[in-house]
Motif scaffolding. Structure first.
Motif, PDB file in Angstrom:
ATOM      1  N   ASN A  21      44.367  47.960  43.028  1.00 29.35           N
ATOM      2  CA  ASN A  21      43.352  47.113  43.653  1.00 29.35           C
ATOM      3  C   ASN A  21      42.662  46.233  42.617  1.00 29.35           C
ATOM      4  OD1 ASN A  21      43.728  47.894  46.315  1.00 29.35           O
ATOM      5  ND2 ASN A  21      42.330  49.618  46.131  1.00 29.35           N
ATOM      6  N   PHE A  22      42.342  46.814  41.468  1.00 27.88           N
ATOM      7  CA  PHE A  22      41.709  46.032  40.412  1.00 27.88           C
ATOM      8  C   PHE A  22      42.635  44.910  39.954  1.00 27.88           C
ATOM      9  CE2 PHE A  22      41.295  45.091  35.896  1.00 27.88           C
ATOM     10  CZ  PHE A  22      40.010  44.582  35.877  1.00 27.88           C
ATOM     11  N   GLN A  23      43.900  45.226  39.755  1.00 36.05           N
ATOM     12  CA  GLN A  23      44.850  44.210  39.290  1.00 36.05           C
ATOM     13  C   GLN A  23      45.020  43.097  40.317  1.00 36.05           C
ATOM     14  OE1 GLN A  23      48.264  46.640  38.290  1.00 36.05           O
ATOM     15  NE2 GLN A  23      47.698  46.628  36.125  1.00 36.05           N
ATOM     16  N   ILE A  24      45.037  43.442  41.583  1.00 42.75           N
ATOM     17  CA  ILE A  24      45.154  42.431  42.638  1.00 42.75           C
ATOM     18  C   ILE A  24      43.950  41.493  42.598  1.00 42.75           C
ATOM     19  CG2 ILE A  24      45.074  42.094  45.147  1.00 42.75           C
ATOM     20  CD1 ILE A  24      46.775  44.709  45.330  1.00 42.75           C
ATOM     21  N   ARG A  25      42.755  42.065  42.511  1.00 45.96           N
ATOM     22  CA  ARG A  25      41.546  41.231  42.456  1.00 45.96           C
ATOM     23  C   ARG A  25      41.521  40.383  41.191  1.00 45.96           C
ATOM     24  NH1 ARG A  25      39.517  46.178  43.827  1.00 45.96           N
ATOM     25  NH2 ARG A  25      38.400  46.373  41.850  1.00 45.96           N
ATOM     26  N   ARG A  26      41.883  40.976  40.065  1.00 42.79           N
ATOM     27  CA  ARG A  26      41.877  40.260  38.787  1.00 42.79           C
ATOM     28  C   ARG A  26      42.841  39.076  38.819  1.00 42.79           C
ATOM     29  NH1 ARG A  26      38.273  39.346  35.592  1.00 42.79           N
ATOM     30  NH2 ARG A  26      39.117  37.287  35.725  1.00 42.79           N
ATOM     31  N   MET A  27      44.038  39.291  39.360  1.00 43.92           N
ATOM     32  CA  MET A  27      45.027  38.211  39.440  1.00 43.92           C
ATOM     33  C   MET A  27      44.546  37.094  40.364  1.00 43.92           C
ATOM     34  SD  MET A  27      47.798  38.937  37.575  1.00 43.92           S
ATOM     35  CE  MET A  27      49.224  38.216  38.299  1.00 43.92           C
ATOM     36  N   ALA A  28      43.917  37.461  41.472  1.00 39.64           N
ATOM     37  CA  ALA A  28      43.395  36.444  42.381  1.00 39.64           C
ATOM     38  C   ALA A  28      42.380  35.568  41.661  1.00 39.64           C
ATOM     39  CB  ALA A  28      42.766  37.097  43.613  1.00 39.64           C
TER      40      ALA A  28
END
Length: 70
Positions: A21-28
């Motif tokens: 979830n953190f990686q998804i938000r960070r990439m966005a």
């Protein structure tokens, strides 16, 4: 096709996928893709787009299923 226009990520502390979830938000954020992380905002957004017939909502899982498996 093949690009992401919006990310909806509703993390919570009980999920097994905190790192994902953190990686998804960070990439966005890194790629300037609009990100919604609040359930009430998602509900309002869904209600607003319900009246538009021009939008196509496809889940990320749909794209992952189309990728060839290595």
């Amino acid at each position: 096709e093949g690009h992401i226009d919006l990310v909806v990520n509703l993390p919570n502390n009980n999920t097994k996928f905190l790192k994902d979830n953190f990686q998804i938000r960070r990439m966005a954020v890194d790629y300037g893709v609009p990100l919604i992380t609040n359930f009430q905002v998602v509900k309002l957004f869904a209600e607003a787009i319900r009246y538009s017939s021009d939008l196509d909502a496809t889940s990320l899982f749909h794209y992952r299923q189309r990728e060839p498996r290595l």
